[in-house]
Design an enzyme around this catalytic site. Structure first.
Site, PDB file in Angstrom:
ATOM      1  N   ILE A 103       1.219  12.249   6.542  1.00  0.00           N
ATOM      2  CA  ILE A 103       0.971  13.262   5.491  1.00  0.00           C
ATOM      3  C   ILE A 103      -0.410  13.058   4.812  1.00  0.00           C
ATOM      4  CG2 ILE A 103       1.217  11.475   3.335  1.00  0.00           C
ATOM      5  CD1 ILE A 103       3.151  13.422   1.967  1.00  0.00           C
TER       6      ILE A 103
ATOM      7  N   VAL B  69       2.626   4.648   2.280  1.00  0.00           N
ATOM      8  CA  VAL B  69       1.914   5.621   1.932  1.00  0.00           C
ATOM      9  C   VAL B  69       0.818   5.614   1.010  1.00  0.00           C
ATOM     10  CG1 VAL B  69       2.690   8.257   1.052  1.00  0.00           C
ATOM     11  CG2 VAL B  69       4.015   7.215   2.743  1.00  0.00           C
ATOM     12  N   ASP B  70       1.281   4.783  -0.053  1.00  0.00           N
ATOM     13  CA  ASP B  70       0.484   4.777  -1.117  1.00  0.00           C
ATOM     14  C   ASP B  70      -1.151   4.178  -0.605  1.00  0.00           C
ATOM     15  OD1 ASP B  70      -0.875   4.521  -3.681  1.00  0.00           O
ATOM     16  OD2 ASP B  70       0.240   2.769  -4.183  1.00  0.00           O
TER      17      ASP B  70
END
Length: 178
Positions: A13, A35-36
């Site tokens: 992403i 993801v963070d």
């Protein structure tokens, strides 16, 4: 066709050139794993500084920051629910993550947005169930709002990719799930 505005992709992403990416954040908004952590690392230390000023975020809500060193102009931070067996309102909290992120995107002029598989990593939400909720919420929102032209559902692994692809196909052939 409505479903043409939603695409399931496999990838990272942080590399996507969209108006906004969604961060599956924790309540502090100060970075974490998965993801963070990847978003915070790629965006640079300025993201952490802006997140400190936001004073956290409740589960199901969303807040927006600049994207800094990311290709995306914005990062929309949302906090998904921790899976507790499905009897603690997890489905509705996850649905609110998508709804509130999309509302925030529209308010900020976003026309393309990328979502990760919220809550399905360390928070343990079953990926098939999460995929169905995500697709339902996104397509319901897009039915009523034309300003968002493209939504990417970004999957980091094959299992998530298959789950989100199946949920999207089911929606397009049968309509919203019950």
């Amino acid at each position: 066709m409505l479903s043409d505005r939603v695409v399931v992709v496999k990838g990272d992403i942080v590399e996507l050139d969209v108006d906004a990416i969604v961060n599956a954040a924790n309540n502090s908004l100060l970075g974490g794993g998965g993801v963070d952590g990847a978003i915070h690392t790629a965006a640079g230390p300025e993201l952490l500084e802006e997140c400190r000023s936001l004073k956290g975020c409740p589960t199901g809500e969303a807040k927006i920051t600049s994207g800094y060193r990311l290709p995306a102009k914005y990062v929309i931070h949302t906090v998904g629910p921790i899976w507790r067996g499905g009897t603690s309102g997890e489905d509705e909290m996850l649905a609110r993550c998508y709804r509130n992120s999309l509302k925030l995107a529209v308010r900020n002029g976003v026309s393309s947005i990328a979502f990760p598989s919220i809550s399905t990593g360390a928070y343990g939400f079953p990926v098939n169930r999460a995929a169905g909720i995500a697709v339902d919420e996104i397509l319901d929102f897009l039915e009523k709002n034309s300003s968002i032209e493209k939504v990417l559902l970004v999957c980091f692994n094959e299992r998530a990719f298959e789950s989100y692809s199946s949920a999207l196909e089911e929606w397009t052939t049968e309509g919203k799930r019950d």
